[in-house]
Design a protein around this motif. Structure first.
Motif, PDB file in Angstrom:
ATOM      1  N   TYR A  46       0.794  -1.213   0.000  1.00 12.11           N
ATOM      2  CA  TYR A  46       0.000   0.000   0.000  1.00 12.11           C
ATOM      3  C   TYR A  46       0.832   1.272   0.000  1.00 12.11           C
ATOM      4  CZ  TYR A  46      -3.453  -3.463   0.883  1.00 12.11           C
ATOM      5  OH  TYR A  46      -4.235  -4.574   0.760  1.00 12.11           O
ATOM      6  N   GLU A  47       2.076   1.169   0.383  1.00 13.20           N
ATOM      7  CA  GLU A  47       2.881   2.393   0.461  1.00 13.20           C
ATOM      8  C   GLU A  47       4.209   2.287  -0.272  1.00 13.20           C
ATOM      9  OE1 GLU A  47       3.171   3.741   4.518  1.00 13.20           O
ATOM     10  OE2 GLU A  47       1.072   3.270   4.874  1.00 13.20           O
ATOM     11  N   ASP A  48       4.694   1.061  -0.511  1.00 14.36           N
ATOM     12  CA  ASP A  48       6.013   0.903  -1.126  1.00 14.36           C
ATOM     13  C   ASP A  48       5.887   0.500  -2.583  1.00 14.36           C
ATOM     14  OD1 ASP A  48       7.008   1.318   1.386  1.00 14.36           O
ATOM     15  OD2 ASP A  48       7.197  -0.817   1.836  1.00 14.36           O
ATOM     16  N   HIS A  49       6.893   0.845  -3.327  1.00 12.29           N
ATOM     17  CA  HIS A  49       6.961   0.372  -4.712  1.00 12.29           C
ATOM     18  C   HIS A  49       7.838  -0.880  -4.736  1.00 12.29           C
ATOM     19  CE1 HIS A  49       4.953   3.858  -6.269  1.00 12.29           C
ATOM     20  NE2 HIS A  49       5.745   4.611  -5.526  1.00 12.29           N
ATOM     21  N   PHE A  50       7.315  -1.930  -5.312  1.00 11.37           N
ATOM     22  CA  PHE A  50       8.110  -3.149  -5.414  1.00 11.37           C
ATOM     23  C   PHE A  50       9.238  -2.942  -6.416  1.00 11.37           C
ATOM     24  CE2 PHE A  50       3.982  -4.920  -4.136  1.00 11.37           C
ATOM     25  CZ  PHE A  50       4.394  -5.621  -3.028  1.00 11.37           C
ATOM     26  N   PRO A  51      10.361  -3.579  -6.187  1.00 11.25           N
ATOM     27  CA  PRO A  51      11.432  -3.483  -7.179  1.00 11.25           C
ATOM     28  C   PRO A  51      11.010  -4.176  -8.472  1.00 11.25           C
ATOM     29  CG  PRO A  51      11.970  -5.119  -5.515  1.00 11.25           C
ATOM     30  CD  PRO A  51      10.710  -4.445  -5.065  1.00 11.25           C
ATOM     31  N   ARG A  52      11.254  -3.569  -9.582  1.00 10.69           N
ATOM     32  CA  ARG A  52      10.939  -4.189 -10.882  1.00 10.69           C
ATOM     33  C   ARG A  52      12.160  -4.952 -11.375  1.00 10.69           C
ATOM     34  NH1 ARG A  52       5.378  -3.784 -12.433  1.00 10.69           N
ATOM     35  NH2 ARG A  52       4.626  -2.281 -10.946  1.00 10.69           N
ATOM     36  N   ALA A  53      13.265  -4.236 -11.514  1.00 10.44           N
ATOM     37  CA  ALA A  53      14.480  -4.906 -11.971  1.00 10.44           C
ATOM     38  C   ALA A  53      15.112  -5.643 -10.791  1.00 10.44           C
ATOM     39  CB  ALA A  53      15.450  -3.882 -12.525  1.00 10.44           C
ATOM     40  N   GLY A  54      15.537  -6.880 -11.030  1.00  7.75           N
ATOM     41  CA  GLY A  54      16.230  -7.639 -10.003  1.00  7.75           C
ATOM     42  C   GLY A  54      15.341  -8.146  -8.896  1.00  7.75           C
ATOM     43  N   ALA A  55      14.026  -8.126  -9.108  1.00  5.48           N
ATOM     44  CA  ALA A  55      13.126  -8.631  -8.069  1.00  5.48           C
ATOM     45  C   ALA A  55      13.291 -10.144  -7.928  1.00  5.48           C
ATOM     46  CB  ALA A  55      11.683  -8.301  -8.431  1.00  5.48           C
ATOM     47  N   THR A  56      13.241 -10.630  -6.695  1.00  7.06           N
ATOM     48  CA  THR A  56      13.303 -12.071  -6.488  1.00  7.06           C
ATOM     49  C   THR A  56      11.938 -12.672  -6.823  1.00  7.06           C
ATOM     50  OG1 THR A  56      12.615 -11.873  -4.206  1.00  7.06           O
ATOM     51  CG2 THR A  56      14.988 -11.799  -4.634  1.00  7.06           C
ATOM     52  N   GLU A  57      11.922 -14.006  -6.941  1.00  7.87           N
ATOM     53  CA  GLU A  57      10.678 -14.687  -7.310  1.00  7.87           C
ATOM     54  C   GLU A  57       9.550 -14.356  -6.342  1.00  7.87           C
ATOM     55  OE1 GLU A  57      13.582 -15.972  -7.702  1.00  7.87           O
ATOM     56  OE2 GLU A  57      13.633 -17.056  -9.589  1.00  7.87           O
ATOM     57  N   TYR A  58       9.896 -14.331  -5.070  1.00 10.28           N
ATOM     58  CA  TYR A  58       8.822 -14.119  -4.094  1.00 10.28           C
ATOM     59  C   TYR A  58       8.297 -12.685  -4.159  1.00 10.28           C
ATOM     60  CZ  TYR A  58       9.866 -11.483   0.215  1.00 10.28           C
ATOM     61  OH  TYR A  58      10.048 -10.513   1.151  1.00 10.28           O
ATOM     62  N   GLN A  59       9.175 -11.743  -4.546  1.00 10.70           N
ATOM     63  CA  GLN A  59       8.710 -10.357  -4.691  1.00 10.70           C
ATOM     64  C   GLN A  59       7.776 -10.213  -5.895  1.00 10.70           C
ATOM     65  OE1 GLN A  59      12.534  -8.468  -4.802  1.00 10.70           O
ATOM     66  NE2 GLN A  59      12.545  -8.044  -2.608  1.00 10.70           N
ATOM     67  N   VAL A  60       8.081 -10.949  -6.963  1.00  6.75           N
ATOM     68  CA  VAL A  60       7.191 -10.921  -8.134  1.00  6.75           C
ATOM     69  C   VAL A  60       5.827 -11.491  -7.747  1.00  6.75           C
ATOM     70  CG1 VAL A  60       6.816 -11.834 -10.457  1.00  6.75           C
ATOM     71  CG2 VAL A  60       9.103 -11.070  -9.770  1.00  6.75           C
ATOM     72  N   LEU A  61       5.847 -12.639  -7.048  1.00  9.02           N
ATOM     73  CA  LEU A  61       4.578 -13.222  -6.589  1.00  9.02           C
ATOM     74  C   LEU A  61       3.845 -12.231  -5.688  1.00  9.02           C
ATOM     75  CD1 LEU A  61       2.554 -15.568  -6.202  1.00  9.02           C
ATOM     76  CD2 LEU A  61       4.023 -16.401  -4.349  1.00  9.02           C
ATOM     77  N   PRO A  79       9.434 -15.323   1.976  1.00  2.98           N
ATOM     78  CA  PRO A  79      10.186 -16.262   1.138  1.00  2.98           C
ATOM     79  C   PRO A  79      10.311 -17.596   1.846  1.00  2.98           C
ATOM     80  CG  PRO A  79      11.657 -14.657   2.106  1.00  2.98           C
ATOM     81  CD  PRO A  79      10.270 -14.221   2.462  1.00  2.98           C
ATOM     82  N   ALA A  80      10.509 -18.659   1.067  1.00  2.00           N
ATOM     83  CA  ALA A  80      10.524 -19.991   1.661  1.00  2.00           C
ATOM     84  C   ALA A  80      11.675 -20.155   2.649  1.00  2.00           C
ATOM     85  CB  ALA A  80      10.621 -21.042   0.570  1.00  2.00           C
ATOM     86  N   ARG A  81      12.867 -19.781   2.214  1.00  2.00           N
ATOM     87  CA  ARG A  81      14.029 -19.955   3.088  1.00  2.00           C
ATOM     88  C   ARG A  81      15.003 -18.817   2.861  1.00  2.00           C
ATOM     89  NH1 ARG A  81      13.083 -24.986   0.938  1.00  2.00           N
ATOM     90  NH2 ARG A  81      12.346 -26.541   2.419  1.00  2.00           N
ATOM     91  N   ARG A  82      15.657 -18.437   3.926  1.00  2.00           N
ATOM     92  CA  ARG A  82      16.607 -17.338   3.849  1.00  2.00           C
ATOM     93  C   ARG A  82      17.707 -17.618   2.822  1.00  2.00           C
ATOM     94  NH1 ARG A  82      18.561 -13.854   8.108  1.00  2.00           N
ATOM     95  NH2 ARG A  82      17.297 -14.991   9.604  1.00  2.00           N
ATOM     96  N   TRP A  83      18.147 -18.868   2.787  1.00  2.00           N
ATOM     97  CA  TRP A  83      19.329 -19.190   1.971  1.00  2.00           C
ATOM     98  C   TRP A  83      18.964 -19.640   0.557  1.00  2.00           C
ATOM     99  CZ3 TRP A  83      17.529 -21.925   6.143  1.00  2.00           C
ATOM    100  CH2 TRP A  83      16.969 -23.151   5.859  1.00  2.00           C
ATOM    101  N   GLU A  84      17.675 -19.789   0.276  1.00  2.00           N
ATOM    102  CA  GLU A  84      17.291 -20.309  -1.032  1.00  2.00           C
ATOM    103  C   GLU A  84      16.737 -19.154  -1.874  1.00  2.00           C
ATOM    104  OE1 GLU A  84      15.037 -24.132  -2.998  1.00  2.00           O
ATOM    105  OE2 GLU A  84      14.764 -23.706  -0.880  1.00  2.00           O
ATOM    106  N   MET A  85      17.599 -18.559  -2.689  1.00  2.00           N
ATOM    107  CA  MET A  85      17.203 -17.360  -3.428  1.00  2.00           C
ATOM    108  C   MET A  85      16.222 -17.672  -4.553  1.00  2.00           C
ATOM    109  SD  MET A  85      18.552 -14.992  -1.816  1.00  2.00           S
ATOM    110  CE  MET A  85      18.301 -13.589  -2.879  1.00  2.00           C
ATOM    111  N   ARG A  86      16.314 -18.859  -5.126  1.00  2.00           N
ATOM    112  CA  ARG A  86      15.416 -19.199  -6.222  1.00  2.00           C
ATOM    113  C   ARG A  86      14.486 -20.326  -5.770  1.00  2.00           C
ATOM    114  NH1 ARG A  86      16.565 -17.029 -10.975  1.00  2.00           N
ATOM    115  NH2 ARG A  86      15.388 -18.614 -12.051  1.00  2.00           N
ATOM    116  N   SER A  87      13.712 -20.029  -4.760  1.00  2.00           N
ATOM    117  CA  SER A  87      12.855 -21.059  -4.189  1.00  2.00           C
ATOM    118  C   SER A  87      11.622 -21.302  -5.071  1.00  2.00           C
ATOM    119  CB  SER A  87      12.400 -20.624  -2.804  1.00  2.00           C
ATOM    120  OG  SER A  87      11.474 -21.545  -2.305  1.00  2.00           O
ATOM    121  N   PRO A  88      11.148 -22.545  -5.133  1.00  2.00           N
ATOM    122  CA  PRO A  88       9.947 -22.809  -5.925  1.00  2.00           C
ATOM    123  C   PRO A  88       8.660 -22.396  -5.232  1.00  2.00           C
ATOM    124  CG  PRO A  88      10.731 -24.826  -4.896  1.00  2.00           C
ATOM    125  CD  PRO A  88      11.736 -23.757  -4.552  1.00  2.00           C
ATOM    126  N   PHE A  89       8.730 -21.972  -3.976  1.00  2.00           N
ATOM    127  CA  PHE A  89       7.494 -21.608  -3.286  1.00  2.00           C
ATOM    128  C   PHE A  89       7.736 -20.475  -2.287  1.00  2.00           C
ATOM    129  CE2 PHE A  89       8.033 -23.434   1.006  1.00  2.00           C
ATOM    130  CZ  PHE A  89       9.138 -24.245   0.799  1.00  2.00           C
TER     131      PHE A  89
END
Lengths: 132, 137
Positions: free
Chosen positions: B14-29, B52-62
């Motif tokens: 409601y107040e922040d703009h999500f990053p477009r470039a370089g957004a992680t999968e969970y941010q896109v979702l 995000p699913a896990r701190r260490w898993e940058m490309r998580s499937p969920f």
């Protein structure tokens, strides 16, 4: 038997077992078997398209949703994937809530929902059958 | 609840703009789920927090979607949200695993429960839905 036929057979047998579980009023088991059937349908579609099916559950569902997206039932596959994946562990294990309240799988999944999910997975199986 | 939750998250819809470039999968979702839930959130849901699913898993499937509200049936709210989030899932490729949490009244309770359930500090979460934020002028 080819790999896609093997996955399809697994899905059909899981659906049959789910109906038997529902008839025995084991709705949480029926729901878990519906999940298994659904995941296996994804395996059949992947094998048909010569895509290796991942080992992790979430990656399997992601691949199924991606491969089903061009079809008219793509959104139904995505909705079912979210619902079944979110219910999966709740069909197997108890869950503790604040105040010491514990819910068990048979209470989380009502019989009506299990019946509806089975019907939806059966519908996806029928929609997919010309393609797998 | 919205004002409390805001203090603990990375972004709020409601107040922040999500990053477009370089957004992680969970941010896109998160961005897509927010768009959907603005119009399709079940009436019993008062807030939804994506982690995000896990701190260490940058490309998580969920990713975990924790949901708070006045619902009594966990399975019903999961089913309703499954329909509401299907397109966001298709477009992001990240599976939202829905966890309805019962008996939550305040943002602090919500954060404590999420921290406990996800074993993850929620400062990287995204508020994707908040009924009281939506109703603000």
């Amino acid at each position: 038997m080819s790999l896609n036929e093997a996955y399809r057979e697994i899905a059909i047998r899981a659906l049959d077992a789910a109906h038997a579980a529902l008839a025995a009023r084991r709705q949480e088991k029926a729901t878990f078997l519906a999940y298994h059937a659904f995941e296996s349908l994804g395996g059949a579609l992947s094998a048909t398209k010569a895509q290796p099916y991942p080992l992790k559950h979430q990656r399997k569902l992601n691949q199924f949703v991606a491969l089903a997206q061009p079809y008219k039932f793509g959104r139904a596959v995505a909705a079912l994937a979210i619902t079944l994946a979110s219910l999966r562990n709740r069909c197997l294990y108890p869950e503790e809530h604040p105040g010491g309240v514990v819910t068990v799988p048979k209470d989380v999944v009502p019989e009506s929902l299990a019946r509806s999910l089975l019907s939806r997975v059966g519908g996806i199986a029928r929609s997919l059958s010309p393609y797998i | 609840m919205y004002e409390d939750l805001k203090r603990f998250v990375e972004y709020n819809a409601y107040e922040d703009h999500f990053p477009r470039a370089g957004a992680t999968e969970y941010q896109v979702l998160g961005r897509l789920a927010c768009d959907r839930l603005r119009t399709e959130a079940p009436s019993t849901v008062s807030a939804a927090l994506l982690l995000p699913a896990r701190r260490w898993e940058m490309r998580s499937p969920f990713a975990h979607l924790f949901v708070f509200g006045s619902f009594r049936s966990i399975s019903r709210v999961i089913t309703e949200l499954g329909w509401a989030l299907a397109v966001a899932y298709q477009e992001s490729g990240t599976l939202p695993l829905i966890s309805p949490l019962l008996g939550i009244r305040t943002g602090q309770e919500a954060v404590d429960r999420v921290r406990n359930a996800a074993r993850f500090p929620p400062e990287r979460g995204i508020i994707v839905y908040a009924e009281d934020a939506r109703r603000r002028p």
